[in-house]
Scaffold this motif. Sequence first.
Motif, mmCIF file in Angstrom:
data_model
loop_
_atom_site.group_PDB
_atom_site.id
_atom_site.type_symbol
_atom_site.label_atom_id
_atom_site.label_comp_id
_atom_site.label_asym_id
_atom_site.label_seq_id
_atom_site.Cartn_x
_atom_site.Cartn_y
_atom_site.Cartn_z
ATOM 1 N N LEU A 23 -1.089 1.295 0.309
ATOM 2 C CA LEU A 23 -1.008 1.747 1.744
ATOM 3 C C LEU A 23 -0.847 0.697 2.690
ATOM 4 O O LEU A 23 -0.304 0.645 3.639
ATOM 5 C CB LEU A 23 -1.996 2.869 1.734
ATOM 6 C CG LEU A 23 -1.915 4.121 1.240
ATOM 7 C CD1 LEU A 23 -3.112 5.092 1.419
ATOM 8 C CD2 LEU A 23 -0.569 4.673 1.495
ATOM 9 N N VAL A 24 -1.679 -0.215 2.251
ATOM 10 C CA VAL A 24 -1.896 -1.259 3.335
ATOM 11 C C VAL A 24 -0.788 -2.217 3.373
ATOM 12 O O VAL A 24 -0.123 -2.669 4.222
ATOM 13 C CB VAL A 24 -3.049 -2.400 3.067
ATOM 14 C CG1 VAL A 24 -3.236 -3.557 4.035
ATOM 15 C CG2 VAL A 24 -4.483 -1.419 3.220
ATOM 16 N N SER A 25 -0.187 -2.718 2.107
ATOM 17 C CA SER A 25 1.140 -3.224 1.705
ATOM 18 C C SER A 25 2.179 -2.671 2.433
ATOM 19 O O SER A 25 3.217 -3.131 2.572
ATOM 20 C CB SER A 25 1.241 -3.704 0.600
ATOM 21 O OG SER A 25 1.311 -2.433 -0.248
ATOM 22 N N LEU A 26 2.363 -1.346 2.942
ATOM 23 C CA LEU A 26 3.267 -0.648 3.618
ATOM 24 C C LEU A 26 3.514 -1.713 4.909
ATOM 25 O O LEU A 26 4.649 -1.546 5.607
ATOM 26 C CB LEU A 26 2.836 0.872 3.838
ATOM 27 C CG LEU A 26 3.113 1.624 2.829
ATOM 28 C CD1 LEU A 26 2.519 3.010 3.355
ATOM 29 C CD2 LEU A 26 4.465 1.691 2.468
ATOM 30 N N ILE A 78 0.769 -3.265 -6.662
ATOM 31 C CA ILE A 78 -0.486 -3.877 -6.213
ATOM 32 C C ILE A 78 -1.751 -3.142 -6.803
ATOM 33 O O ILE A 78 -2.630 -3.799 -7.042
ATOM 34 C CB ILE A 78 -0.345 -4.237 -4.727
ATOM 35 C CG1 ILE A 78 -1.525 -5.019 -4.302
ATOM 36 C CG2 ILE A 78 -0.458 -2.648 -4.006
ATOM 37 C CD1 ILE A 78 -1.464 -5.401 -2.999
ATOM 38 N N ASP A 79 -1.630 -1.860 -6.709
ATOM 39 C CA ASP A 79 -2.612 -0.898 -7.302
ATOM 40 C C ASP A 79 -2.712 -0.673 -8.767
ATOM 41 O O ASP A 79 -3.483 -0.188 -9.206
ATOM 42 C CB ASP A 79 -2.786 0.469 -6.551
ATOM 43 C CG ASP A 79 -3.346 -0.020 -4.945
ATOM 44 O OD1 ASP A 79 -4.301 -0.541 -4.848
ATOM 45 O OD2 ASP A 79 -2.781 0.772 -4.015
ATOM 46 N N GLY A 95 3.227 -12.080 -0.183
ATOM 47 C CA GLY A 95 3.885 -11.041 0.940
ATOM 48 C C GLY A 95 3.266 -9.962 0.697
ATOM 49 O O GLY A 95 2.795 -9.331 1.657
ATOM 50 N N ALA A 96 3.193 -9.500 -0.429
ATOM 51 C CA ALA A 96 2.166 -8.056 -0.826
ATOM 52 C C ALA A 96 0.757 -8.181 -0.872
ATOM 53 O O ALA A 96 0.565 -7.110 -0.258
ATOM 54 C CB ALA A 96 2.703 -7.608 -2.086
ATOM 55 N N VAL A 97 0.345 -9.354 -1.043
ATOM 56 C CA VAL A 97 -1.220 -9.345 -1.064
ATOM 57 C C VAL A 97 -1.913 -9.867 0.154
ATOM 58 O O VAL A 97 -2.993 -9.242 0.459
ATOM 59 C CB VAL A 97 -1.450 -10.619 -2.306
ATOM 60 C CG1 VAL A 97 -3.015 -10.566 -2.344
ATOM 61 C CG2 VAL A 97 -0.951 -9.711 -3.518
ATOM 62 N N ILE A 98 -1.567 -10.731 1.045
ATOM 63 C CA ILE A 98 -2.206 -11.278 1.891
ATOM 64 C C ILE A 98 -3.042 -10.362 2.961
ATOM 65 O O ILE A 98 -3.913 -10.513 3.109
ATOM 66 C CB ILE A 98 -1.361 -12.478 2.924
ATOM 67 C CG1 ILE A 98 -2.260 -13.094 3.959
ATOM 68 C CG2 ILE A 98 -0.083 -11.793 3.506
ATOM 69 C CD1 ILE A 98 -1.689 -14.143 4.508
ATOM 70 N N TRP A 99 -2.424 -9.495 3.649
ATOM 71 C CA TRP A 99 -2.571 -8.483 4.641
ATOM 72 C C TRP A 99 -3.567 -7.614 3.870
ATOM 73 O O TRP A 99 -4.633 -7.110 4.462
ATOM 74 C CB TRP A 99 -1.648 -7.815 5.451
ATOM 75 C CG TRP A 99 -0.759 -8.928 5.852
ATOM 76 C CD1 TRP A 99 0.594 -8.778 5.909
ATOM 77 C CD2 TRP A 99 -1.002 -9.916 6.916
ATOM 78 N NE1 TRP A 99 1.184 -9.775 6.643
ATOM 79 C CE2 TRP A 99 0.082 -10.414 7.408
ATOM 80 C CE3 TRP A 99 -2.370 -10.181 7.444
ATOM 81 C CZ2 TRP A 99 0.168 -11.867 8.204
ATOM 82 C CZ3 TRP A 99 -2.314 -11.246 8.273
ATOM 83 C CH2 TRP A 99 -0.821 -12.052 8.756
ATOM 84 N N VAL A 100 -3.392 -7.112 2.642
ATOM 85 C CA VAL A 100 -4.409 -6.216 2.033
ATOM 86 C C VAL A 100 -5.433 -6.919 1.469
ATOM 87 O O VAL A 100 -6.498 -6.513 1.978
ATOM 88 C CB VAL A 100 -3.497 -5.633 0.695
ATOM 89 C CG1 VAL A 100 -4.660 -4.906 -0.247
ATOM 90 C CG2 VAL A 100 -2.337 -5.095 0.733
#
Length: 442
Positions: free
Chosen positions: A132-135, A301-302, A353-358
């Motif tokens: 959800l965060v990686s959206l 990611i999950d 790209g997928a991980v940093i903000w999560v």
Amino acid sequence: MNKILLWSITAALAGFLFGFDTVVISGADKKLQELWHTSDVFHGSVVMAMALWGTVLGAIFGGIPTNTLGRKKTLIWIGVLFLGSAIGSAFANGPWTFAFFRFLGGLGIGASTIAAPAYVSEIAPAKDRGRLVSLYQFNIVLGILMAFLSNYLLRDAGENAWRWMVGVMAFPAFFYTLIVFTIPESPRWLLSKSRTADAKIILEKIDPTAKIEDLMQEMNIGENENKAIKEETIFLKKYRFPLVLAFLIALFNQFSGINAFLYYAPRIFAEAGLEESAALISSVGIGITNLVFTLFGVFLIDILGRKVLMYIGSVGYIISLGLVSVAFFLKWQGMQVPLFLFLFIASHAIGQGAVIWVFISEIFPNHLRAGGQAFGSSTHWILAAIIPSAIPFLFSTIGAGVVFLIFAVMMVFQLLFVIFMMPETKGKSLEELQETILKKVN
């Protein structure tokens, strides 16, 4: 879950505006310089770069409204900033006016990298939080592609085509500002402000079958001493480990060379011997590759976890950047460099790209999440301003081969960071993570 998905998508649409606003200026670049007869230095540092400096300030100070006003109100103001930026830029009658309104959009970008991931991480169940965060990241990539497409479709809109290019963002910005009113405030933020009754109402909306009192007690772990924690900052010794994690993941994100590459893709392809048309086609391929592998990252990611994606990304970085460096040293011509860079962008999209903000949104305690996000985000954006700015100079002095070799070596250090320092955050509640990560220091 349907409600949470809808609220998460709504908040993550701030990322779409981020991506669109960042790239849309490229279509107006040359026209604006011709129109206002500005020098290369003024055009680059004021007209083109003002949004970037707004982003840096928005990232540095965006934690303040996110923490004091709340996640929802900050997201609303972000929409207003984007809307004002789009309309003001479209009607600008000079370079300084244009730069001012672009600066407002930059503030929105910087603040959105704090408020949107923080909000989604706080409403999402642990098992789906990464996806959800990686959206947010997916929406950034989608916004970039839509901006390129919009610029292409508006290229023949007449003498003032540039006004339409920068102004068209007013439509998604207006839509976003309206729909973000429909989401509830983060219950974790409400609990950190001792607004227990309001938090309970929202928790009941999220899951009517849940034992609300138990859930609220779990969320409030370590936060019963509200008077004491209100005086805390992220720079206390006990928060040193999450602070270092946020700093390093943001630092490695930019020392992969990703922003330098995105800003200068046609120039890099030209350095490798491609003709202009082939360079532009290769740039479009980069955008498509970025979108496809970002989708893979969001999906995985999950399932695989944050660390596994970072392993995949790090190894991909080292191989692709190493090959690009060798290609420049040995003066390989043709499509080898674009192919290596496609591998590079795929490695970034599925990893950093997928991980940093999560990851940054997960590692700080609830009451310090906005401050932690601001620290990680501002580290990211300051480096995003410095590193791409140095690329033309570095290419002309030490050469592209050496530059890409430096990036490759930095990714070896990132791999070591993932192996020895980075904790896995998959499937754990934010409160569980707070306890386990803080034990690393205390």
